[in-house]
Enzyme design. Structure first.
Site, PDB file in Angstrom:
ATOM      1  CB  THR A   1      34.830  51.553  40.092  1.00  0.00           C
ATOM      2  OG1 THR A   1      34.010  51.017  40.299  1.00  0.00           O
ATOM      3  CG2 THR A   1      35.110  51.362  38.610  1.00  0.00           C
TER       4      THR A   1
ATOM      5  CB  THR B   1      32.250  53.818  45.106  1.00  0.00           C
ATOM      6  OG1 THR B   1      32.536  55.150  45.376  1.00  0.00           O
ATOM      7  CG2 THR B   1      30.647  53.710  46.339  1.00  0.00           C
ATOM      8  CB  CYS B   2      32.073  49.341  42.407  1.00  0.00           C
ATOM      9  SG  CYS B   2      31.392  50.474  41.959  1.00  0.00           S
ATOM     10  CB  SER B   3      36.197  48.077  45.315  1.00  0.00           C
ATOM     11  OG  SER B   3      37.268  46.934  43.128  1.00  0.00           O
TER      12      SER B   3
ATOM     13  CG  LEU C   1      32.155  43.221  46.370  1.00  0.00           C
ATOM     14  CD1 LEU C   1      30.621  41.788  46.196  1.00  0.00           C
ATOM     15  CD2 LEU C   1      32.864  42.325  45.369  1.00  0.00           C
TER      16      LEU C   1
END
Length: 161
Positions: free
Chosen positions: A46, A48-50, A54
């Site tokens: 997703t 924001t996560c990627s 992270l």
């Protein structure tokens, strides 16, 4: 009930992809006798996560480990195939542990679930980070919005270490 600083994490099973295939790991084994930074994301791949959450942990991995941390792990309500593919695609394989909470059991036990069905994602994890020492939560940082990774980001965690 939501997990809090001073609480012991429940002993549940997560999965991770290894060179030998999928492996089940208990949270007891993951945290016992160790100082671990754990951060959770709503979903692998997703935005924001990627693009935000992270990468900060990957870029600051050595600085975090230098502060006496034994391991850094990311957990998401995804299966181990997705988490393994995310690890490989981001260059994180072998640097961080990518843990699959396939049925949201761990997330729900912590009281960190969020229903993102309106966005077609179903039940996922809130975005948070925590420092865990020998299975006990020493710090906990929960984002107010799943689209942000500031209080749970690597820079904030380094300040707490």
């Amino acid at each position: 009930m939501t997990i809090a600083v001073g609480d012991k994490l429940p002993d549940l099973k997560l999965k991770e992809r290894t060179p030998d295939g999928p492996a089940e790991i208990s949270t007891e084994d993951l945290f016992k006798g160790k100082r671990v930074v754990l951060f959770a994301v709503p979903g692998a791949f997703t935005p924001t996560c990627s693009l935000n959450h992270l990468p900060g942990y990957l870029e600051n991995r050595d600085a975090i480990l230098a502060k006496g941390v034994d391991d850094i792990a990311v957990v998401a309500v995804n299966d181990h195939h997705v988490m393994g593919a995310w690890a490989n695609s981001t260059g994180g394989a072998g640097k961080l542990r990518f843990l699959a909470d396939w049925d949201a059991g761990f997330t729900k036990a912590l009281g960190m679930e969020v229903d993102l069905s309106a966005g077609t994602l179903g039940v996922r994890s809130k975005r948070y980070s925590m420092l865990v020492e020998d299975g006990v939560v020493k710090s906990l940082n929960v984002e107010e919005s799943p689209g942000q990774a500031t209080v749970s980001g690597a820079a904030a965690m380094i300040e707490q270490l």
